[in-house]
Design a protein around this motif. Structure first.
Motif, PDB file in Angstrom:
ATOM      1  N   ASN A 184       0.854  -1.183   0.000  1.00  0.00           N
ATOM      2  CA  ASN A 184       0.000   0.000   0.000  1.00  0.00           C
ATOM      3  C   ASN A 184       0.891   1.235   0.000  1.00  0.00           C
ATOM      4  OD1 ASN A 184      -2.532  -1.270   0.081  1.00  0.00           O
ATOM      5  ND2 ASN A 184      -2.417  -1.538   2.299  1.00  0.00           N
ATOM      6  N   LYS A 207      -0.259  -2.640  -4.554  1.00  0.00           N
ATOM      7  CA  LYS A 207      -1.674  -3.003  -4.522  1.00  0.00           C
ATOM      8  C   LYS A 207      -2.552  -1.765  -4.588  1.00  0.00           C
ATOM      9  CE  LYS A 207      -3.486  -4.406  -0.602  1.00  0.00           C
ATOM     10  NZ  LYS A 207      -3.835  -5.280   0.542  1.00  0.00           N
ATOM     11  N   ARG A 208      -2.301  -0.832  -3.699  1.00  0.00           N
ATOM     12  CA  ARG A 208      -3.028   0.435  -3.682  1.00  0.00           C
ATOM     13  C   ARG A 208      -2.031   1.573  -3.842  1.00  0.00           C
ATOM     14  NH1 ARG A 208      -5.875  -2.026   0.591  1.00  0.00           N
ATOM     15  NH2 ARG A 208      -8.071  -2.444   0.121  1.00  0.00           N
ATOM     16  N   GLU A 244      -7.541   4.780   6.451  1.00  0.00           N
ATOM     17  CA  GLU A 244      -8.775   4.029   6.249  1.00  0.00           C
ATOM     18  C   GLU A 244      -8.728   3.235   4.950  1.00  0.00           C
ATOM     19  OE1 GLU A 244     -13.557   4.902   5.457  1.00  0.00           O
ATOM     20  OE2 GLU A 244     -12.184   6.547   5.923  1.00  0.00           O
ATOM     21  N   ALA A 246      -6.111   2.271   3.347  1.00  0.00           N
ATOM     22  CA  ALA A 246      -5.043   1.270   3.422  1.00  0.00           C
ATOM     23  C   ALA A 246      -5.345   0.249   4.523  1.00  0.00           C
ATOM     24  CB  ALA A 246      -3.699   1.953   3.642  1.00  0.00           C
ATOM     25  N   ASP A 247      -6.461  -0.429   4.393  1.00  0.00           N
ATOM     26  CA  ASP A 247      -6.838  -1.531   5.286  1.00  0.00           C
ATOM     27  C   ASP A 247      -7.008  -1.106   6.739  1.00  0.00           C
ATOM     28  OD1 ASP A 247      -6.606  -3.306   3.071  1.00  0.00           O
ATOM     29  OD2 ASP A 247      -4.444  -3.419   3.398  1.00  0.00           O
TER      30      ASP A 247
END
Length: 367
Positions: A184, A207-208, A244, A246-247
């Protein structure tokens, strides 16, 4: 034989850039004369203008994001010949500092530089070259190892962007704090460097990729270059929003490409446990950052945060510039889309004003 040309020169502190006739000596040993084809207009040159030269002696030849054609080579130059297309690097390793001698040229302390060989024609005054380059000019003289040969099929009006903004951002993501696949990532500031960080994160298979900015226009640019999520920092707490997305725990990597204390603090507070924050943006003199060390969730100590500083993407130009050119030619690196305006040498001041207004991602001077 001496050469003549034209250049955008900062003659005095507080003045606008002025177009001047220049003269150039033949390149000396280990140097090359480059006929410029294109030069990006980078924030660093604007900083030099706004910060009264940033310690350089006036008059100053601006520009450091350039590409051109070798016109002449000095004694001992064997890696280049007249006619070769090149991108100019401002961090060619010196091979003599402690970092270079221990085999770590990406951390070179002292970049190679040419002898001052460019003069203002009207009075013979020697010109200081921004970052040893001076690319806002029809011609410049640089160290031969700072002129990196490009593939013949690489368009130089796009290749010039590799020299600073692109390698700084992509290099931050691949060299300074290498992103692992599935990570992330947050990017604070979505100008030319931030957009390049986003491209580097995409190349690293993050991923993000969360883009943070105050400008909706820049956030739209960020999405076009690979951001998976965007956060408008003017609408609530950007740190809370990034964590938030980011998991709920924060990002593995946060890259700050603005250069102001607030965004540096926000990038560090956005980290997950054992995350890394990278400061890229050029700060002004006397800026200070306040960091919380003791907070159990986001404090530097309990969160085991790592803080790094990135200069030019910790680049090894002889390796990295040809790699980025190849990624562009393969369609994996977007450069065409980064050029939001083209201009001419006599309109440098207008290009600076457009940059200050946030109206362009990159302006490119065409010679």
């Amino acid at each position: 034989m001496p050469y003549e040309g034209r250049a955008a020169v900062l003659n005095e502190a507080g003045r606008d850039v002025e177009l001047e006739d220049i003269t150039l000596e033949d390149p000396g040993p280990g140097e090359v004369l480059v006929k410029m084809v294109a030069s990006g207009v980078c924030h660093t040159d604007l900083h030099v203008k706004n910060m009264n030269g940033m310690g350089m002696a006036f008059p100053i030849l601006l520009g450091h994001e350039g590409a051109g054609i070798i016109e002449a080579v000095g004694e001992g130059v064997t890696n280049l010949k007249p006619g070769d297309p090149v991108v100019i690097a401002y961090r060619a390793p010196c091979e003599q500092c402690p970092a270079c001698l221990r085999g770590d040229p990406r951390r070179c302390w002292v970049a190679l530089r040419p002898k001052q060989r460019i003069r203002r024609k009207r009075d013979g005054a020697l010109l200081s070259q921004v970052l040893r380059c001076g690319t806002f000019s029809t011609h410049t003289v640089v160290h031969s190892k700072a002129a990196i040969k490009m593939p013949a099929e690489m368009p130089l009006d796009k290749a010039c962007l590799i020299a600073c903004g692109v390698i700084t951002g992509v290099g931050a993501a691949l060299n300074t704090a290498p992103i692992f696949a599935g990570a992330n990532v947050a990017v604070f500031g979505c100008g030319g460097v931030g957009i390049s960080v986003i491209q580097g994160a995409k190349l690293a298979h993050a991923k993000r990729i969360i883009a943070v900015d105050l400008s909706e226009r820049k956030l739209e640019w960020a999405k076009n270059f690979g951001a998976t999520d965007v956060v408008n920092a003017s609408q609530g707490d950007p740190v809370a929003r990034v964590r938030e997305i980011a998991d709920g725990v924060g990002v593995d990597f946060a890259y700050e490409a603005v250069g102001i204390p607030k965004t540096i603090e926000q990038s560090i507070a956005s980290l997950a446990y054992a995350g890394t924050a990278v400061h890229i943006g050029l700060p002004e003199d006397e800026q200070h950052v306040n960091l919380n060390f003791g907070n159990m969730d986001t404090g530097v100590y309990w969160n085991k945060a790592t803080i790094k500083v990135c200069h030019c993407g910790d680049a090894l130009p002889s390796n990295d510039f040809p790699l980025l050119a190849q990624l562009y030619l393969q369609g994996q690196l977007k450069l065409d889309e980064m050029v939001t305006a083209t201009t001419t040498l006599d309109k440098v001041n207008e290009a600076f004003h457009a940059m200050e207004g946030g109206d362009v991602l990159r302006s490119v001077i065409l010679f």
